[in-house]
Design a protein around this motif. Structure first.
Motif, PDB file in Angstrom:
ATOM      1  N   VAL A 167       0.829  -1.204   0.000  1.00 35.68           N
ATOM      2  CA  VAL A 167       0.000   0.000   0.000  1.00 35.68           C
ATOM      3  C   VAL A 167       0.868   1.259   0.000  1.00 35.68           C
ATOM      4  O   VAL A 167       0.581   2.222  -0.719  1.00 35.68           O
ATOM      5  CB  VAL A 167      -0.938   0.014   1.222  1.00 35.68           C
ATOM      6  N   GLY A 168       1.943   1.242   0.790  1.00 29.90           N
ATOM      7  CA  GLY A 168       2.817   2.403   0.879  1.00 29.90           C
ATOM      8  C   GLY A 168       3.500   2.732  -0.425  1.00 29.90           C
ATOM      9  O   GLY A 168       3.603   3.902  -0.811  1.00 29.90           O
ATOM     10  N   SER A 169       3.960   1.726  -1.136  1.00 33.34           N
ATOM     11  CA  SER A 169       4.599   1.933  -2.423  1.00 33.34           C
ATOM     12  C   SER A 169       3.600   2.385  -3.472  1.00 33.34           C
ATOM     13  O   SER A 169       3.886   3.243  -4.302  1.00 33.34           O
ATOM     14  CB  SER A 169       5.276   0.634  -2.878  1.00 33.34           C
ATOM     15  N   MET A 170       2.406   1.827  -3.408  1.00 38.43           N
ATOM     16  CA  MET A 170       1.375   2.100  -4.398  1.00 38.43           C
ATOM     17  C   MET A 170       0.781   3.505  -4.242  1.00 38.43           C
ATOM     18  O   MET A 170       0.524   4.199  -5.222  1.00 38.43           O
ATOM     19  CB  MET A 170       0.271   1.042  -4.258  1.00 38.43           C
ATOM     20  N   ALA A 171       0.565   3.919  -2.992  1.00 37.65           N
ATOM     21  CA  ALA A 171      -0.112   5.191  -2.734  1.00 37.65           C
ATOM     22  C   ALA A 171       0.832   6.296  -2.268  1.00 37.65           C
ATOM     23  O   ALA A 171       0.379   7.370  -1.876  1.00 37.65           O
ATOM     24  CB  ALA A 171      -1.207   4.981  -1.682  1.00 37.65           C
ATOM     25  N   ILE A 204       5.739  -5.415  -5.410  1.00 35.19           N
ATOM     26  CA  ILE A 204       4.334  -5.564  -5.798  1.00 35.19           C
ATOM     27  C   ILE A 204       3.670  -4.196  -5.970  1.00 35.19           C
ATOM     28  O   ILE A 204       2.957  -3.948  -6.948  1.00 35.19           O
ATOM     29  CB  ILE A 204       3.570  -6.393  -4.741  1.00 35.19           C
ATOM     30  N   GLY A 205       3.931  -3.294  -5.010  1.00 36.41           N
ATOM     31  CA  GLY A 205       3.320  -1.964  -5.071  1.00 36.41           C
ATOM     32  C   GLY A 205       3.755  -1.163  -6.276  1.00 36.41           C
ATOM     33  O   GLY A 205       2.953  -0.458  -6.890  1.00 36.41           O
ATOM     34  N   GLY A 228       5.456   9.834   4.292  1.00 30.93           N
ATOM     35  CA  GLY A 228       4.665   9.587   3.093  1.00 30.93           C
ATOM     36  C   GLY A 228       3.491  10.512   2.849  1.00 30.93           C
ATOM     37  O   GLY A 228       3.450  11.236   1.853  1.00 30.93           O
ATOM     38  N   PRO A 229       2.492  10.565   3.754  1.00 26.28           N
ATOM     39  CA  PRO A 229       1.333  11.418   3.515  1.00 26.28           C
ATOM     40  C   PRO A 229       1.676  12.899   3.495  1.00 26.28           C
ATOM     41  O   PRO A 229       1.061  13.682   2.775  1.00 26.28           O
ATOM     42  CB  PRO A 229       0.384  11.083   4.684  1.00 26.28           C
ATOM     43  N   LEU A 230       2.677  13.308   4.304  1.00 25.59           N
ATOM     44  CA  LEU A 230       3.121  14.700   4.280  1.00 25.59           C
ATOM     45  C   LEU A 230       3.743  15.033   2.932  1.00 25.59           C
ATOM     46  O   LEU A 230       3.512  16.109   2.368  1.00 25.59           O
ATOM     47  CB  LEU A 230       4.126  14.948   5.401  1.00 25.59           C
TER      48      LEU A 230
END
Length: 279
Positions: free
Chosen positions: A36-40, A244-245, A180-182
């Protein structure tokens, strides 16, 4: 010297059945968080840190090292995969932000180490981290959700970009999340990127910020006093998740990536709220 190995007490040892359970659980956390982290563009730390706090098997400094190592593995594999696929990364501005985040990361990690390792305020800092993270995630969620109605910019000033990176790195290092989100919010707001572009460039910045975090630990406190018995399992999960991401991010539309981003943010807000109010 931030602390001595004699005064710092690592996490307690586990029985063999407990260790097997922890290995499987944390491998799964690292894998899913890194996908999820790599993808988003979240990096994974935003998921790993609160979840490890939730399970409470390790102390706060150890969780920070485990999270940073996993996220670095994810970012490394993702960047290699994206480079092979020739996906566009804004390396010029990305490097300036990354450099700033390294400087800020050293400051943020120093502040964290001072209050946790020198003064011994681990429980209080853990509550502060979860509270600040929940508030930041809520603000970011609202911004990303309504970004189409908000003004965005194309920042050109190099000093402004550098200072933004310093602030990002400081907050991310103190919270132990990788940023990440920042990063996503900053890239969308200051550089008018869509969610897909921001997610890719966020991983580039995360790589440098997590590398600097681990270098700081290695050159100050060292790794010998931490309970890192599961670190290689988490790095394995992070590496596979990053691979995968990075495949998914090339196939998904910006709208779908934004939707995944928002869902994960809401879940992590709830977990952080729980971490604040528990015990």
């Amino acid at each position: 010297m931030l602390h001595s190995r004699e005064t710092y007490q690592p996490s307690p040892s586990f029985t063999q059945p407990e260790m097997i359970t922890i290995i499987l659980l944390y491998l799964l956390i690292a894998l899913l968080a890194s996908v999820v982290g790599s993808m988003a563009g979240l990096g994974g730390g935003i998921i790993i840190k609160p979840l490890l706090d939730f399970f409470n098997d390790y102390d706060l400094p150890t969780i920070g090292v485990l999270s940073a190592a996993t996220v670095l593995a994810m970012a490394t594999v993702s960047l290699i995969k994206l480079r092979i696929s020739k996906v566009a990364i804004d390396r010029k501005n990305g490097f300036i932000i990354a450099f700033g985040s390294i400087l800020g990361g050293f400051i943020g990690k120093w502040i964290f180490n001072f209050f946790v390792l020198e003064i011994g305020l681990e429980q209080l800092i853990g509550k502060i981290q979860a509270s600040v993270l929940a508030i930041l995630l809520l603000i970011i969620f609202i911004y990303i959700k309504f970004q189409k109605n908000m003004v965005t910019y194309q920042m050109k000033n190099k000093l402004g970009i550098l200072l933004a990176g310093v602030l990002l790195g400081l907050i991310a290092a103190f919270l132990g999340i990788g940023g990440g989100p920042l990063n996503m919010a900053l890239l969308i707001f200051f550089f008018s990127m869509d969610a897909k572009q921001a997610s890719i460039n966020s991983i580039y910045i995360i790589f440098f910020s997590q590398l600097s975090s681990l270098i700081l630990v290695g050159t100050t406190t060292g790794f010998g006093s931490y309970d890192l018995s599961i670190i290689w399992y988490m790095i394995l999960g992070g590496s596979i998740g990053g691979l995968i991401g990075s495949i998914f991010v090339q196939k998904l539309t910006s709208r779908r990536i934004e939707r995944i981003f928002n869902i994960v943010i809401v879940i992590m807000i709830l977990i952080n709220i729980y971490n604040v109010v528990k015990g």
